[in-house]
Design a protein around this motif. Sequence first.
Motif, mmCIF file in Angstrom:
data_model
loop_
_atom_site.group_PDB
_atom_site.id
_atom_site.type_symbol
_atom_site.label_atom_id
_atom_site.label_comp_id
_atom_site.label_asym_id
_atom_site.label_seq_id
_atom_site.Cartn_x
_atom_site.Cartn_y
_atom_site.Cartn_z
ATOM 1 N N ALA A 8 0.821 -1.213 0.000
ATOM 2 C CA ALA A 8 0.000 0.000 0.000
ATOM 3 C C ALA A 8 0.850 1.256 0.000
ATOM 4 N N GLU A 9 0.217 2.345 -0.338
ATOM 5 C CA GLU A 9 0.883 3.643 -0.274
ATOM 6 C C GLU A 9 -0.114 4.688 0.214
ATOM 7 N N GLU A 10 0.432 5.763 0.743
ATOM 8 C CA GLU A 10 -0.415 6.853 1.234
ATOM 9 C C GLU A 10 -0.855 7.734 0.074
ATOM 10 N N THR A 11 -2.154 8.015 0.001
ATOM 11 C CA THR A 11 -2.655 8.997 -0.956
ATOM 12 C C THR A 11 -3.354 10.101 -0.170
ATOM 13 N N ARG A 12 -3.538 11.233 -0.808
ATOM 14 C CA ARG A 12 -4.178 12.382 -0.153
ATOM 15 C C ARG A 12 -5.420 12.775 -0.936
ATOM 16 N N LEU A 13 -6.523 12.984 -0.227
ATOM 17 C CA LEU A 13 -7.795 13.366 -0.847
ATOM 18 C C LEU A 13 -8.251 14.713 -0.304
ATOM 19 N N LEU A 14 -9.229 15.320 -0.972
ATOM 20 C CA LEU A 14 -9.792 16.618 -0.550
ATOM 21 C C LEU A 14 -8.695 17.651 -0.341
ATOM 22 N N ASP A 15 -7.969 17.897 -1.417
ATOM 23 C CA ASP A 15 -6.928 18.933 -1.394
ATOM 24 C C ASP A 15 -5.845 18.624 -0.365
ATOM 25 N N GLY A 16 -5.584 17.337 -0.154
ATOM 26 C CA GLY A 16 -4.499 16.921 0.731
ATOM 27 C C GLY A 16 -4.861 16.844 2.192
ATOM 28 N N VAL A 18 -7.120 14.788 3.691
ATOM 29 C CA VAL A 18 -7.518 13.464 4.166
ATOM 30 C C VAL A 18 -6.511 12.429 3.671
ATOM 31 N N VAL A 19 -5.958 11.657 4.609
ATOM 32 C CA VAL A 19 -5.046 10.568 4.269
ATOM 33 C C VAL A 19 -5.865 9.316 3.974
ATOM 34 N N CYS A 20 -5.530 8.636 2.878
ATOM 35 C CA CYS A 20 -6.206 7.378 2.546
ATOM 36 C C CYS A 20 -5.164 6.400 2.014
ATOM 37 N N TYR A 21 -4.912 5.333 2.772
ATOM 38 C CA TYR A 21 -4.006 4.296 2.291
ATOM 39 C C TYR A 21 -4.731 3.443 1.262
ATOM 40 N N GLN A 22 -4.058 3.183 0.161
ATOM 41 C CA GLN A 22 -4.668 2.399 -0.914
ATOM 42 C C GLN A 22 -3.641 1.409 -1.448
ATOM 43 N N PRO A 23 -4.112 0.314 -2.071
ATOM 44 C CA PRO A 23 -3.174 -0.592 -2.726
ATOM 45 C C PRO A 23 -2.301 0.165 -3.729
ATOM 46 N N ARG A 24 -1.010 -0.170 -3.742
ATOM 47 C CA ARG A 24 -0.109 0.527 -4.670
ATOM 48 C C ARG A 24 -0.463 0.189 -6.118
ATOM 49 N N ARG A 25 -0.947 -1.028 -6.337
ATOM 50 C CA ARG A 25 -1.350 -1.464 -7.678
ATOM 51 C C ARG A 25 -2.711 -2.142 -7.593
ATOM 52 N N GLY A 26 -3.369 -2.260 -8.738
ATOM 53 C CA GLY A 26 -4.653 -2.962 -8.771
ATOM 54 C C GLY A 26 -5.811 -2.044 -8.421
ATOM 55 N N TYR A 27 -6.606 -2.432 -7.422
ATOM 56 C CA TYR A 27 -7.807 -1.674 -7.078
ATOM 57 C C TYR A 27 -7.451 -0.398 -6.332
ATOM 58 N N ARG A 28 -7.791 0.747 -6.909
ATOM 59 C CA ARG A 28 -7.560 2.048 -6.292
ATOM 60 C C ARG A 28 -8.791 2.928 -6.515
ATOM 61 N N SER A 29 -9.129 3.700 -5.503
ATOM 62 C CA SER A 29 -10.266 4.605 -5.620
ATOM 63 C C SER A 29 -9.903 5.770 -6.527
ATOM 64 N N ALA A 30 -10.842 6.146 -7.389
ATOM 65 C CA ALA A 30 -10.658 7.329 -8.236
ATOM 66 C C ALA A 30 -11.570 8.431 -7.697
ATOM 67 N N ILE A 31 -12.334 9.073 -8.572
ATOM 68 C CA ILE A 31 -13.167 10.180 -8.101
ATOM 69 C C ILE A 31 -14.573 9.729 -7.704
ATOM 70 N N ASP A 32 -14.963 8.495 -8.047
ATOM 71 C CA ASP A 32 -16.331 8.059 -7.753
ATOM 72 C C ASP A 32 -16.703 8.180 -6.273
ATOM 73 N N ALA A 84 -8.166 0.628 5.642
ATOM 74 C CA ALA A 84 -9.077 1.696 6.059
ATOM 75 C C ALA A 84 -8.858 2.055 7.532
ATOM 76 N N ARG A 85 -8.625 1.051 8.349
ATOM 77 C CA ARG A 85 -8.394 1.322 9.775
ATOM 78 C C ARG A 85 -7.102 2.087 9.988
ATOM 79 N N GLU A 86 -6.070 1.791 9.192
ATOM 80 C CA GLU A 86 -4.828 2.579 9.285
ATOM 81 C C GLU A 86 -5.092 4.028 8.901
ATOM 82 N N SER A 87 -5.961 4.241 7.942
ATOM 83 C CA SER A 87 -6.286 5.617 7.541
ATOM 84 C C SER A 87 -7.024 6.353 8.653
ATOM 85 N N VAL A 88 -7.911 5.646 9.361
ATOM 86 C CA VAL A 88 -8.605 6.271 10.494
ATOM 87 C C VAL A 88 -7.589 6.791 11.505
ATOM 88 N N THR A 89 -6.598 5.966 11.815
ATOM 89 C CA THR A 89 -5.568 6.381 12.771
ATOM 90 C C THR A 89 -4.785 7.579 12.247
#
Length: 253
Positions: A8-16, A18-32, A84-89
């Motif tokens: 996984a890797e850290e991504t940033r949402l909402l103009d940086g 919100v932290v959201c950890y996501q798989p580095r490859r494969g399934y990743r959230s886009a704008i939906d 998701a739980r790591e992102s909550v923390t």
Amino acid sequence: MTFAAIDAEETRLLDGRVVCYQPRRGYRSAIDPILMQAAVPARPGDRVLDLGCGAGAAALCLAHRVAGVAVTGLDIQEPLIALARESVTANGMADAVQFMAGDLLTPPGGIGAGAFDHVMANPPFQKAGTSRPSPDPVKAMATVEGRAELADWVRTAARLVRGGGTVTFIHHGGRGDELADLMSASLGAVTLQPVQGKPGEGRPGRMIAQGIKDAAANRRRLTPLVLHEPGGDFSAPVDRILRGYADIAINRP
């Protein structure tokens, strides 16, 4: 960084913000998930369920957008729940967001009928057997329907929301009519917000559908939300939504 067998890797949402950890490859959230949560008319004190939450992008963004809301995320994929739980923390949201592993067809304890003011969901777009699944098992499960078909997702969401509460889905535009019919049958009133790539495009690429439980049967279709300017940049309204400075007004409380 590895969580429960997912690189996984850290991504940033909402103009940086919100932290959201996501798989580095494969399934990743886009704008939906960002668009979906922006359409949920939650207020402080409301309980919201993110059905099939994946790595938690929508739940985390909603908790940031609406202070005082309590969000529960449910997903059948335990490795994504671990992320998701790591992102909550990382976001310091333990008082606002919880994630649970479980099957929407047999929800775990604490997720009962009528327990939520709002339910949101971004189900798999593809019906089983209509395309070749991804070789990545996490992505395949997130993008192709399994035992739970779209009708099951809608019925479950309708059962878990209280009377007068809202159910918000985002789905592929090609299944928008199917989704609208299912939501009308389970909820009553349904409003459709088409999302199209550029001005003048025919069928929308995405459809946001929002139903109000026990409301008199009615169906509205709003003016399409246009993602991109002709040059390819996000349109100004969408840019503000994706940065977390505006929402999508479908049904105001």
